[in-house]
Design an enzyme around this catalytic site. Structure first.
Site, PDB file in Angstrom:
ATOM      1  N   CYS A 125      33.942  48.996  43.437  1.00 29.42           N
ATOM      2  CA  CYS A 125      35.205  48.518  44.009  1.00 29.42           C
ATOM      3  C   CYS A 125      36.151  48.044  42.915  1.00 29.42           C
ATOM      4  O   CYS A 125      37.362  48.305  42.957  1.00 29.42           O
ATOM      5  CB  CYS A 125      34.941  47.412  45.033  1.00 29.42           C
ATOM      6  SG  CYS A 125      34.132  45.931  44.385  1.00 29.42           S
TER       7      CYS A 125
ATOM      8  N   LEU B  82      33.755  40.590  53.383  1.00 29.71           N
ATOM      9  CA  LEU B  82      32.419  40.358  53.914  1.00 29.71           C
ATOM     10  C   LEU B  82      31.737  41.714  54.063  1.00 29.71           C
ATOM     11  O   LEU B  82      32.320  42.660  54.603  1.00 29.71           O
ATOM     12  CB  LEU B  82      32.485  39.663  55.273  1.00 29.71           C
ATOM     13  CG  LEU B  82      31.112  39.314  55.861  1.00 29.71           C
ATOM     14  CD1 LEU B  82      30.587  38.022  55.252  1.00 29.71           C
ATOM     15  CD2 LEU B  82      31.178  39.198  57.380  1.00 29.71           C
TER      16      LEU B  82
ATOM     17  N   ASP C 212      42.435  35.936  62.646  1.00 33.03           N
ATOM     18  CA  ASP C 212      43.291  36.156  61.496  1.00 33.03           C
ATOM     19  C   ASP C 212      44.739  35.721  61.731  1.00 33.03           C
ATOM     20  O   ASP C 212      45.663  36.304  61.188  1.00 33.03           O
ATOM     21  CB  ASP C 212      43.243  37.644  61.123  1.00 33.03           C
ATOM     22  CG  ASP C 212      43.898  37.944  59.783  1.00 33.03           C
ATOM     23  OD1 ASP C 212      43.900  37.054  58.915  1.00 33.03           O
ATOM     24  OD2 ASP C 212      44.409  39.064  59.602  1.00 33.03           O
TER      25      ASP C 212
ATOM     26  N   LYS D 115      61.938  49.514  58.489  1.00 31.86           N
ATOM     27  CA  LYS D 115      62.592  49.383  57.173  1.00 31.86           C
ATOM     28  C   LYS D 115      61.562  49.170  56.074  1.00 31.86           C
ATOM     29  O   LYS D 115      61.716  49.697  54.969  1.00 31.86           O
ATOM     30  CB  LYS D 115      63.592  48.221  57.201  1.00 31.86           C
ATOM     31  CG  LYS D 115      64.846  48.511  58.015  1.00 31.86           C
ATOM     32  CD  LYS D 115      65.851  47.378  57.903  1.00 31.86           C
ATOM     33  CE  LYS D 115      67.126  47.708  58.675  1.00 31.86           C
ATOM     34  NZ  LYS D 115      68.129  46.603  58.592  1.00 31.86           N
TER      35      LYS D 115
ATOM     36  N   CYS E  40      25.264  43.101  46.051  1.00 31.20           N
ATOM     37  CA  CYS E  40      26.126  43.924  45.193  1.00 31.20           C
ATOM     38  C   CYS E  40      25.423  44.316  43.885  1.00 31.20           C
ATOM     39  O   CYS E  40      25.672  45.403  43.334  1.00 31.20           O
ATOM     40  CB  CYS E  40      27.425  43.187  44.868  1.00 31.20           C
ATOM     41  SG  CYS E  40      28.574  43.058  46.264  1.00 31.20           S
TER      42      CYS E  40
ATOM     43  N   ASP F  50      42.452  51.028  51.660  1.00 28.28           N
ATOM     44  CA  ASP F  50      41.012  50.987  51.919  1.00 28.28           C
ATOM     45  C   ASP F  50      40.180  51.379  50.703  1.00 28.28           C
ATOM     46  O   ASP F  50      38.959  51.539  50.819  1.00 28.28           O
ATOM     47  CB  ASP F  50      40.662  51.954  53.060  1.00 28.28           C
ATOM     48  CG  ASP F  50      41.271  51.557  54.386  1.00 28.28           C
ATOM     49  OD1 ASP F  50      41.342  50.344  54.654  1.00 28.28           O
ATOM     50  OD2 ASP F  50      41.680  52.455  55.150  1.00 28.28           O
TER      51      ASP F  50
END
Length: 312
Positions: free
Chosen positions: A195, A157, A133, A300, A189, A243
């Site tokens: 989601c 994924l 990543d 910050k 799915c 999440d």
């Protein structure tokens, strides 16, 4: 497949398991022609927001030979990060589960280096490079090609065996390896939209398309400057990452706690109460997040995010 080839496959997969990786598979290095249109459409729609680096090196994202000279094989691994425990105070500001412990870039890249060394010493001399990543690699596309899961409606994924609470890493090498026989994982799915429905900012704008500008993770981590006032009151107490789309996914009922020591949180972290976060000073921030991904937003940035929650 010859017995010797079977042995090579077993050795590499056993080594990956020994390193604590959930899965490991590999595919021939090739251009991602099928993903090109989808990715370029996402960029042209401005859905990457201020992440200018996503616009750069598009050719490298689609062609691994531009990342590793003579690339022949891409090994893809999964690393579980699902925690055994989450934050104690349900009223406290929430950070994403992946940021509880040591920054995953360090943990997973170290494992990939060890896997590369094993291949070089025990299988065949080669050159290679690990990716976690932090370079122009379309990791979910390669993981899908490697038969490790399918791309869900939230663009993550999803694995039949492991859900989606894992990191993806790649090892690109310049030799061919015998390939295990596997098929692509079909999309499981179905008609589920949990989601999509659960996303408080409606960032999932189409199937497998997330508008980063609306995503809480983007807002609280990637965005520099002020957060989008139009999203005020919609963060559901998130101050670093989010999440929510994974928490509601039925496939994550399969998630089991990781066994990676590096991902264990600082002893104080999960015990912080709401007032502890709101009165946190920099020395405590540095202590809690010394090697954490939370340093990406900095003290910050965390203060900015906390303030935004208060203004919501």
């Amino acid at each position: 497949m010859k017995a010797g080839q079977d042995e090579i496959i077993r050795k590499i997969k056993d080594k990956a398991k020994e390193l604590g990786l959930e899965a490991c598979n590999w595919v021939p290095a090739s251009s991602l022609n099928e993903e090109k249109t989808h990715f370029e459409s996402w960029i042209s729609g401005g859905m990457h927001g201020e992440m200018g680096y996503m616009e750069r090196n598009t050719d490298k994202r689609l062609n691994p030979e531009l990342l590793v000279e003579g690339a022949k094989t891409i090994l893809v691994v999964l690393q579980n990060y699902f925690p055994e425990k989450t934050q104690d105070d349900k009223e406290a500001p929430v950070i994403s589960k992946y940021a509880y412990g040591t920054d995953y870039h360090f943990v997973l890249k170290d494992k990939l280096r060890k896997l590369l060394q094993f291949i070089q010493n025990e299988i065949n001399p080669c050159e290679g490079r690990p990716f976690v990543d932090s370079a122009p690699v379309l990791e979910r596309a390669w993981a899908k090609k490697a038969g490790l899961g399918w791309i869900g409606k939230n663009s993550n994924l999803i694995s039949v065996e492991h859900g989606s609470f894992f990191f993806i890493g790649e090892l690109i090498i310049d030799i061919e390896l015998p390939y295990d026989e596997f098929g692509l994982v079909r999309n499981h799915c179905g008609n589920c939209t949990k989601c999509v429905d659960a996303c408080p900012t409606k960032a999932i704008v189409a199937e497998r398309v997330v508008d980063a500008r609306l995503c809480i993770s983007y807002q609280t981590i990637e965005l520099r400057g002020e957060l989008d006032k139009n999203l005020g009151g919609q963060f559901e107490n998130r101050i670093f990452g989010c999440d929510i789309c994974q928490d509601v996914c039925p496939w994550n009922l399969k998630s089991v706690p990781h066994s990676e020591p590096g991902f264990e949180p600082h002893p104080k972290l999960l015990q912080l109460k709401k007032e502890d976060w709101n009165t946190m000073e920099k020395p405590l921030f540095n202590e809690l997040f010394k090697n954490s991904a939370v340093k990406r937003t900095g003290f910050k940035g965390l203060q900015r995010n906390l303030k935004f929650l208060g203004n919501g």
